[in-house]
Write a protein that holds these residues in place. Structure first.
Motif, mmCIF file in Angstrom:
data_model
loop_
_atom_site.group_PDB
_atom_site.id
_atom_site.type_symbol
_atom_site.label_atom_id
_atom_site.label_comp_id
_atom_site.label_asym_id
_atom_site.label_seq_id
_atom_site.Cartn_x
_atom_site.Cartn_y
_atom_site.Cartn_z
ATOM 1 N N PHE A 85 0.837 -1.041 -0.137
ATOM 2 C CA PHE A 85 0.058 -0.060 0.074
ATOM 3 C C PHE A 85 0.876 1.360 0.106
ATOM 4 N N LEU A 86 1.767 1.213 0.873
ATOM 5 C CA LEU A 86 2.673 2.541 0.657
ATOM 6 C C LEU A 86 3.622 2.644 -0.415
ATOM 7 N N GLN A 87 3.800 1.443 -1.025
ATOM 8 C CA GLN A 87 4.725 1.711 -2.167
ATOM 9 C C GLN A 87 3.547 2.008 -3.453
ATOM 10 N N CYS A 88 2.552 1.667 -3.409
ATOM 11 C CA CYS A 88 1.460 1.983 -4.232
ATOM 12 C C CYS A 88 1.324 3.680 -4.196
ATOM 13 N N SER A 89 1.031 4.011 -3.111
ATOM 14 C CA SER A 89 0.762 5.423 -2.793
ATOM 15 C C SER A 89 1.816 6.408 -3.197
ATOM 16 N N ARG A 90 2.964 5.974 -2.853
ATOM 17 C CA ARG A 90 4.262 6.568 -3.165
ATOM 18 C C ARG A 90 4.472 6.848 -4.723
ATOM 19 N N ASN A 91 4.191 5.801 -5.480
ATOM 20 C CA ASN A 91 4.162 5.646 -6.759
ATOM 21 C C ASN A 91 3.230 6.681 -7.394
ATOM 22 N N THR A 94 4.334 10.220 -6.693
ATOM 23 C CA THR A 94 5.535 10.667 -7.759
ATOM 24 C C THR A 94 5.107 10.855 -9.102
ATOM 25 N N MET A 95 4.404 10.200 -9.502
ATOM 26 C CA MET A 95 3.865 10.408 -10.967
ATOM 27 C C MET A 95 2.914 11.617 -10.847
ATOM 28 N N LYS A 96 2.059 11.977 -10.062
ATOM 29 C CA LYS A 96 1.466 13.212 -9.879
ATOM 30 C C LYS A 96 2.553 14.395 -10.044
ATOM 31 N N ARG A 97 3.512 14.274 -9.335
ATOM 32 C CA ARG A 97 4.694 15.372 -9.329
ATOM 33 C C ARG A 97 5.415 15.442 -10.750
ATOM 34 N N ILE A 98 5.599 14.285 -11.207
ATOM 35 C CA ILE A 98 6.154 14.374 -12.278
ATOM 36 C C ILE A 98 5.536 14.966 -13.607
#
Length: 102
Positions: A85-91, A94-98
């Protein structure tokens, strides 16, 4: 699903426990390996009483567990499914920032 509103209440407690940046940092660190309060205090750069309160919130939500070893208390993750879950939320973040940078 509405038959078990207490399940949603308990899930909300877990999400609330995870809803602080310092607690998320501590949880991610403990996913790697168990930590003492001193290690967590140094990592998040907060006062020990504050870190202890954060750990109490996480423990109450059954996210972490504590084990006494000699003169230390070692904290580790009880809710092992959090890693994905934490990996998914971080991804997602990250994609939103990119996308904003493009």
């Amino acid at each position: 699903m509405a038959e078990f509103p207490e399940v949603y209440e308990e899930q909300a407690k877990i999400f609330k426990a995870l809803g602080h940046p310092a607690r998320l940092m501590m949880v991610e660190a403990m996913l790697e390996n168990p930590k003492t309060v001193t290690e967590l205090t140094n990592m998040v750069q907060l006062e020990m009483p504050t870190v202890s309160r954060h750990l109490a919130v996480l423990k109450e939500a059954q996210v972490v567990k504590a084990q006494k070893k000699a003169n230390s208390i070692i904290y580790s993750i009880e809710m092992t499914c959090l890693k994905g879950f934490l990996q998914c939320s971080r991804n997602t973040v990250t994609m939103k920032r990119i996308k904003r940078m493009i």
